[in-house]
Design a protein around this motif. Structure first.
Motif, mmCIF file in Angstrom:
data_model
loop_
_atom_site.group_PDB
_atom_site.id
_atom_site.type_symbol
_atom_site.label_atom_id
_atom_site.label_comp_id
_atom_site.label_asym_id
_atom_site.label_seq_id
_atom_site.Cartn_x
_atom_site.Cartn_y
_atom_site.Cartn_z
ATOM 1 N N THR A 29 -2.608 3.536 -4.984
ATOM 2 C CA THR A 29 -1.643 4.168 -5.886
ATOM 3 C C THR A 29 -2.211 4.399 -7.283
ATOM 4 O O THR A 29 -2.792 3.499 -7.889
ATOM 5 C CB THR A 29 -0.374 3.299 -6.001
ATOM 6 O OG1 THR A 29 0.161 3.094 -4.698
ATOM 7 C CG2 THR A 29 0.671 3.949 -6.898
ATOM 8 N N ASN A 48 -0.962 4.710 -10.788
ATOM 9 C CA ASN A 48 0.250 4.365 -11.523
ATOM 10 C C ASN A 48 0.460 5.360 -12.662
ATOM 11 O O ASN A 48 -0.234 5.334 -13.681
ATOM 12 C CB ASN A 48 0.141 2.942 -12.089
ATOM 13 C CG ASN A 48 1.456 2.460 -12.666
ATOM 14 O OD1 ASN A 48 2.077 3.144 -13.472
ATOM 15 N ND2 ASN A 48 1.874 1.269 -12.256
ATOM 16 N N THR A 49 1.424 6.260 -12.470
ATOM 17 C CA THR A 49 1.641 7.337 -13.440
ATOM 18 C C THR A 49 2.083 6.804 -14.796
ATOM 19 O O THR A 49 1.656 7.310 -15.845
ATOM 20 C CB THR A 49 2.693 8.328 -12.902
ATOM 21 O OG1 THR A 49 2.297 8.775 -11.606
ATOM 22 C CG2 THR A 49 2.814 9.532 -13.814
ATOM 23 N N ASP A 50 2.916 5.772 -14.811
ATOM 24 C CA ASP A 50 3.372 5.217 -16.088
ATOM 25 C C ASP A 50 2.205 4.636 -16.887
ATOM 26 O O ASP A 50 2.125 4.800 -18.117
ATOM 27 C CB ASP A 50 4.417 4.134 -15.843
ATOM 28 C CG ASP A 50 5.743 4.703 -15.340
ATOM 29 O OD1 ASP A 50 5.969 5.913 -15.549
ATOM 30 O OD2 ASP A 50 6.533 3.942 -14.743
ATOM 31 N N ALA A 51 1.300 3.954 -16.175
ATOM 32 C CA ALA A 51 0.139 3.385 -16.858
ATOM 33 C C ALA A 51 -0.756 4.487 -17.406
ATOM 34 O O ALA A 51 -1.294 4.384 -18.525
ATOM 35 C CB ALA A 51 -0.642 2.494 -15.897
ATOM 36 N N ASN A 71 8.537 6.197 -6.288
ATOM 37 C CA ASN A 71 8.594 6.127 -7.748
ATOM 38 C C ASN A 71 7.938 7.319 -8.424
ATOM 39 O O ASN A 71 7.830 7.361 -9.651
ATOM 40 C CB ASN A 71 7.924 4.838 -8.237
ATOM 41 C CG ASN A 71 8.629 3.592 -7.748
ATOM 42 O OD1 ASN A 71 9.856 3.528 -7.750
ATOM 43 N ND2 ASN A 71 7.867 2.601 -7.303
ATOM 44 N N ASN A 74 4.758 8.162 -8.091
ATOM 45 C CA ASN A 74 3.326 7.956 -8.298
ATOM 46 C C ASN A 74 2.528 8.698 -7.228
ATOM 47 O O ASN A 74 2.938 8.770 -6.064
ATOM 48 C CB ASN A 74 2.979 6.465 -8.214
ATOM 49 C CG ASN A 74 3.657 5.653 -9.306
ATOM 50 O OD1 ASN A 74 3.627 6.040 -10.472
ATOM 51 N ND2 ASN A 74 4.268 4.537 -8.926
#
Length: 627
Positions: free
Chosen positions: A197, A199-202, A567, A569
């Motif tokens: 994955t 992590n798009t938020d990161a 989510n 991602n």
């Protein structure tokens, strides 16, 4: 239709039931259903007209059923012109389909008799009590569904015809065992996958954005940053129910009402009959002779009557009021208990009638109906006071349009005030369609800074009414860039993170396919997680669809792909194994039946589509006026 049903009835009890149904039309005001409509039509299907009255009835029936099912939620839907137009169009399409099927069934010689319709109605579990037809439950059910007995009988006929057609086509469809096996293996197939994955938020937290990028994004997406129209409101509420609790009724009022309306508290004369029905004159004469010789009436009814519904009860038909008594019964002129009619010929056969009992007309004493009269008089007085109050408040609000002060004095209460709200978050106390429309149609809002206006009295469901005034107003506007800059920055960073994740995922995917995946994964800081068992669901997610779109792995060579998780991602999918599903033997027959039903439904849908394609369908003014 109901005339045909009555003519075809073979049981006196059924005639009584139908008599009750006809009476219900009169009592509930549904008798107008039989009155013809205007000369215009909704549609012509191969020259056969669908009248405007038919369409209006179909729409009203659908409205009633939806209102019954959805309750208060339906009011919101009914407030949408687009939704109601869609409802009307759907009702017309259904009528056209029914007409096409009816025409096609006649061409094939598929018919449904009136007796089949009656049998289907009597056998419907929804209309039964203890496995016996219950007329009261039948009428109550029809009322709840929004049908009259007449158009329900028509609907039942249409359903029976459609069932015969569906069965005819269904019997021509079959599914081979090998097809069942192949389909079950595919449907129940399980896939083993691992995911890595991004992590798009990161990734978003690491993105850098310039003021020019933010301004450009804001300029392109201004419609995403609109502040909706907002208002503050003052209002006065008038509630008839609340006024009823403050209303008094004297004993003199109750006595006067009782004396003037005694007919409302009476029970009309009731008679109880028993009947024996014979198939012909000779059989009836023979039964009449036995009765005159002293043979027990109930025993003969059980053994000789062809009317099985009453025969099981010794001929007993129960209590009847004058309005529900058949004309043949009245013509017999039975006046004393135990008196028998002799043989009577009617359109349902030959029968012998006995008068079992008479219950004279009665009037309930005042003590029994006292509380009911009090409640009725309170309600009437409260409504009179409510309407008088409405007029006073309306006059005051109109004469003093600068504020609600005069209206408050007339109502005897202070107005209530709201905070700022939009059309999407109406305060519950005033959340009624007529009130909301008055507040947001612009008529109460002052122009160019001028004060607004008081509304007239606005009535809503439940005998309530409001007078409202818009205290303050903010027009819809685009929020300034400075106000939404942080929100814009978050959106731009998220977008850049998603773009980066997709690009990086494509690079890693290419490396995996070339056998260089370990280094690529390490460089990206990724690793594949534990195995996930993925199976098909009725409403597959994008992830599930992408998993099943991958080719099956060969030997020790996994298959790779890209998707998104729940989510949002970006994930790389590693498919390592595919296990074909196995259908338990106990469920094989049911699965085969479901496949066959699906095939039959598809065939039937294709038939209907073909009938529509070949038909000459012309919309009339009654339908076109609604387009």
């Amino acid at each position: 239709m109901m005339d045909n049903l009555r003519a075809a009835a073979n049981h006196v009890v059924l005639k009584i039931i139908l008599g009750l149904i006809v009476l219900s039309f009169v009592l509930t005001g549904v008798g107008n259903y039989l009155i013809g409509g205007t000369s215009d039509y909704a549609a012509k299907v191969n020259g056969q007209e669908i009248s405007r009255a038919q369409l209006d009835d179909a729409v009203q029936n659908q409205r009633s059923r939806l209102q019954q099912q959805l309750g208060d939620q339906f009011a919101a839907l009914a407030g949408s012109d687009g939704y109601m137009q869609q409802l009307r169009q759907q009702s017309l399409n259904n009528l056209i389909d029914v007409t096409l099927l009816d025409q096609y069934s006649k061409k094939l010689g598929v018919t449904v008799s009136d007796q089949q319709i009656k049998d289907a109605i009597l056998a419907t579990p929804q209309f039964q009590t203890n496995k016996q037809f219950d007329n009261a439950k039948y009428l109550q059910s029809l009322q709840g569904m929004g049908y009259t007995a007449d158009n329900f009988a028509k609907l039942m006929k249409q359903q029976l015809v459609s069932q015969q057609l569906a069965q005819a086509y269904g019997e021509s469809d079959f599914v081979l065992p090998v097809e069942t096996k192949s389909m079950s293996e595919l449907v129940l197939q399980e896939r083993d996958v691992h995911t890595a994955t991004f992590n798009t938020d990161a990734l978003a937290a690491k993105q850098q954005v310039s003021d020019s990028e933010l301004q450009a994004y804001y300029d392109r997406n201004k419609n995403s940053f609109v502040a909706p129209e907002q208002i503050k409101v003052s209002y006065i509420e008038m509630d008839a129910a609340a006024m009823q609790s403050k209303t008094t009724v004297t004993d003199a009022d109750v006595t006067a009402y009782y004396d003037q309306h005694k007919s409302e508290f009476g029970q009309p004369e009731r008679r109880r009959y028993s009947v024996i029905v014979a198939k012909d004159q000779a059989s009836a004469d023979a039964i009449d002779t036995q009765l005159k010789s002293g043979t027990d009436f109930a025993e003969l009814a059980k053994t000789k009557s062809i009317d099985t519904l009453s025969g099981k009860k010794g001929g007993d038909l129960g209590w009847m009021e004058p309005e529900t008594t058949l004309p043949e019964f009245k013509s017999a002129n039975l006046t004393t208990k135990g008196q028998m009619s002799g043989v009577i010929k009617s359109d349902s056969g030959f029968f012998i009638l006995r008068l079992d009992d008479i219950m004279p007309e009665q009037v309930k004493p005042l003590a029994d109906v006292h509380d009911g009269i009090v409640n009725k008089l309170k309600q009437e007085k409260a409504l009179d006071a409510y309407y008088a109050l409405q007029q006073k408040v309306s006059d005051a609000a109109s004469n003093d349009n600068e504020s609600l002060a005069s209206a408050e004095e007339a109502a005897g209460i202070k107005s209530s005030h709201t905070d700022w709200f939009t059309q999407q978050n109406i305060p519950a106390a005033i959340n009624f369609k007529p009130v909301v429309q008055s507040l947001f149609d612009g008529s109460l809002i002052g122009r160019d800074g001028a004060p607004g206006s008081n509304s007239d009295v606005i009535t809503v469901d439940g005998d309530r009414a409001f007078v409202v005034r818009v205290d303050a107003h903010k027009a819809e506007s685009v929020k300034p860039f400075t106000e939404v800059k942080d929100q814009v920055a978050q959106s731009v960073k998220q977008q850049k993170a998603e773009d980066q994740a997709r690009v990086d995922a494509q690079k890693v995917l290419a490396a995996l396919k070339e056998g260089k995946g370990d280094d690529a994964l390490k460089a990206a800081g990724l690793n594949f997680g534990d195995v996930q068992k993925v199976q098909r669901t009725a409403q597959p997610s994008d992830f599930e669809q992408n998993v099943y779109a991958l080719a099956q792995p060969q030997a020790d060579k996994p298959t790779y792909g890209i998707s998104q998780d729940e989510n949002g991602n970006t994930v790389i999918i590693k498919l390592t194994a595919v296990t074909q599903g196995k259908l338990p033997e106990a469920e094989a027959a049911q699965f085969n039946q479901q496949l066959q039903q699906t095939s039959s439904n598809s065939t039937f849908d294709a038939l209907l589509a073909n009938l529509r394609q070949q038909a000459k369908i012309k919309l009339g003014s009654a339908a076109q006026n609604q387009q």
